[in-house]
Design a protein around this motif. Structure first.
Motif, mmCIF file in Angstrom:
data_model
loop_
_atom_site.group_PDB
_atom_site.id
_atom_site.type_symbol
_atom_site.label_atom_id
_atom_site.label_comp_id
_atom_site.label_asym_id
_atom_site.label_seq_id
_atom_site.Cartn_x
_atom_site.Cartn_y
_atom_site.Cartn_z
ATOM 1 N N UNK A 1 12.714 52.656 22.106
ATOM 2 C CA UNK A 1 12.465 53.704 20.971
ATOM 3 C C UNK A 1 12.691 54.961 21.968
ATOM 4 N N UNK A 2 13.467 55.821 21.687
ATOM 5 C CA UNK A 2 13.716 57.100 22.325
ATOM 6 C C UNK A 2 13.499 58.201 21.333
ATOM 7 N N UNK A 3 12.985 59.365 21.627
ATOM 8 C CA UNK A 3 12.842 60.452 20.906
ATOM 9 C C UNK A 3 12.673 61.610 21.694
ATOM 10 N N UNK A 4 13.228 62.626 21.470
ATOM 11 C CA UNK A 4 13.323 64.245 22.022
ATOM 12 C C UNK A 4 13.346 65.261 21.040
ATOM 13 N N UNK A 5 13.134 66.369 21.149
ATOM 14 C CA UNK A 5 13.277 67.463 20.772
ATOM 15 C C UNK A 5 14.493 68.256 21.269
ATOM 16 N N UNK A 6 14.972 67.657 22.653
ATOM 17 C CA UNK A 6 15.853 68.336 23.304
ATOM 18 C C UNK A 6 17.065 67.800 23.214
ATOM 19 N N UNK A 7 18.316 68.362 22.448
ATOM 20 C CA UNK A 7 19.450 67.496 22.191
ATOM 21 C C UNK A 7 20.182 67.260 23.336
ATOM 22 N N UNK B 1 3.341 60.667 15.723
ATOM 23 C CA UNK B 1 1.674 60.283 16.243
ATOM 24 C C UNK B 1 1.533 61.031 17.627
ATOM 25 N N UNK B 2 2.459 61.449 18.352
ATOM 26 C CA UNK B 2 2.292 62.122 19.445
ATOM 27 C C UNK B 2 1.984 63.510 19.445
ATOM 28 N N UNK B 3 1.230 64.103 20.443
ATOM 29 C CA UNK B 3 0.958 65.630 20.525
ATOM 30 C C UNK B 3 2.276 66.385 20.631
ATOM 31 N N UNK B 4 3.189 65.992 21.269
ATOM 32 C CA UNK B 4 4.475 66.438 21.299
ATOM 33 C C UNK B 4 5.204 66.587 19.966
ATOM 34 N N UNK B 5 5.220 65.496 19.486
ATOM 35 C CA UNK B 5 5.947 65.276 18.114
ATOM 36 C C UNK B 5 5.196 66.349 16.964
ATOM 37 N N UNK C 1 8.491 73.433 13.570
ATOM 38 C CA UNK C 1 9.743 73.162 12.570
ATOM 39 C C UNK C 1 10.913 72.950 13.449
ATOM 40 N N UNK C 2 10.712 72.254 14.600
ATOM 41 C CA UNK C 2 12.006 71.811 15.520
ATOM 42 C C UNK C 2 12.726 70.614 15.102
ATOM 43 N N UNK C 3 13.656 70.314 15.744
ATOM 44 C CA UNK C 3 14.362 69.010 15.409
ATOM 45 C C UNK C 3 13.857 67.897 16.284
#
Length: 269
Positions: A201-207, A243-247, A254-256
């Motif tokens: 699983x990967x997720x980021x707010x940096x495109x 669930x994460x602090x960053x998320x 209101x970021x992506x």
């Protein structure tokens, strides 16, 4: 002597026991800069092989202490036969571990975090949760570790069923890209410890970082992307997002959020 009102308490006193419960640690006493040099020597302890790892220190309800080691308080006398199956790499303040603990109560999960104070916070939080909720949270733990160097020292071939890389350090500068947690070389190590059918699983707010991770995972012969429609029924995905602090910070701003999940295929596919 009692603390003066408003005076900061040291980290080691951030968890206090009362007559009814153990207070959860407060993040403000465990703050640490977000960046750590993954290539430096952090004087870490690690086993020479997975067979040498004493898991009783992390999961005393599931593992007996190794022969010759001092008994861990509350440790069982016989191993349960379980193995760690979920690994949260760079777990931060442990939000995902705590959230998934009750969703997958029969699965052992380990967070790996290189920052000293952050690891201490998560460890104290888990211990407090275990005391406040007997019988729960015994399936989660954390280690201070550099997963980019020592992952195969802890996990056997095909041991893991899920690996999480949530909001990792973007390392924006081009000369720092070699320190990103998803690279061609590291993906081969992840494929070694992840069983066929297992999921990254990967997720980021940096495109830019999201596209980097997708590019390298798409190019690796042992991973195939899971279509978004297949992720709807995955109970882990919503917690990966929130669930994460960053998320949660991204949510407030209101970021992506850019999610990409990949399945480990068999070596013959």
């Amino acid at each position: 002597m009692d603390n003066v009102a408003g005076e900061k308490r040291p980290a080691e006193t951030a968890v206090e026991e009362t007559s009814t419960e153990v207070r959860l640690p407060q993040k403000k006493y465990f703050r640490q800069r977000a960046h750590a040099n993954v290539f430096s020597d952090h004087h870490l302890d690690y086993p020479v092989s997975p067979a040498h790892m004493d898991w009783s220190k992390n999961f005393p309800q599931h593992f007996a202490p190794k022969d010759g080691d001092a008994a861990v308080e509350g440790a069982v006398t016989k191993d349960s036969g379980k193995k760690v199956e979920f690994a949260d790499i760079g777990c931060g303040y442990g939000g995902l571990l705590v959230a998934l603990s009750t969703v997958f109560p029969d699965t052992l999960m380990l967070g790996m975090e290189i920052r000293v104070k952050v690891e201490e916070y998560v460890n104290q939080k888990i211990l407090a949760l275990r005391q406040n909720h007997p019988g729960s949270y015994d399936n989660v733990s954390i280690l201070r570790m550099n997963a980019m160097k020592f992952l195969p020292n802890f996990f056997e071939k095909h041991q893991l069923s899920k690996m999480f890389f949530l909001f990792p350090d973007p390392h924006f500068k081009k000369r720092k890209h070699k320190a990103r947690i998803i690279t061609s070389t590291l993906l081969s190590e992840y494929a070694y410890v992840l069983r066929p059918g297992g999921i990254i699983y990967t997720i980021s707010d940096v495109k830019d970082l999201h596209l980097w991770m997708v590019k390298h995972l798409d190019a690796h012969p042992l991973f195939v992307r899971i279509p978004d429609e297949e992720l709807v029924d995955d109970p882990a995905v919503e917690h990966v997002r929130t669930a994460t602090e960053e998320g949660q910070k991204v949510e407030r701003n209101k970021g992506d959020k850019y999610l990409a999940c990949y399945r480990r295929i068999t070596d013959e596919d």
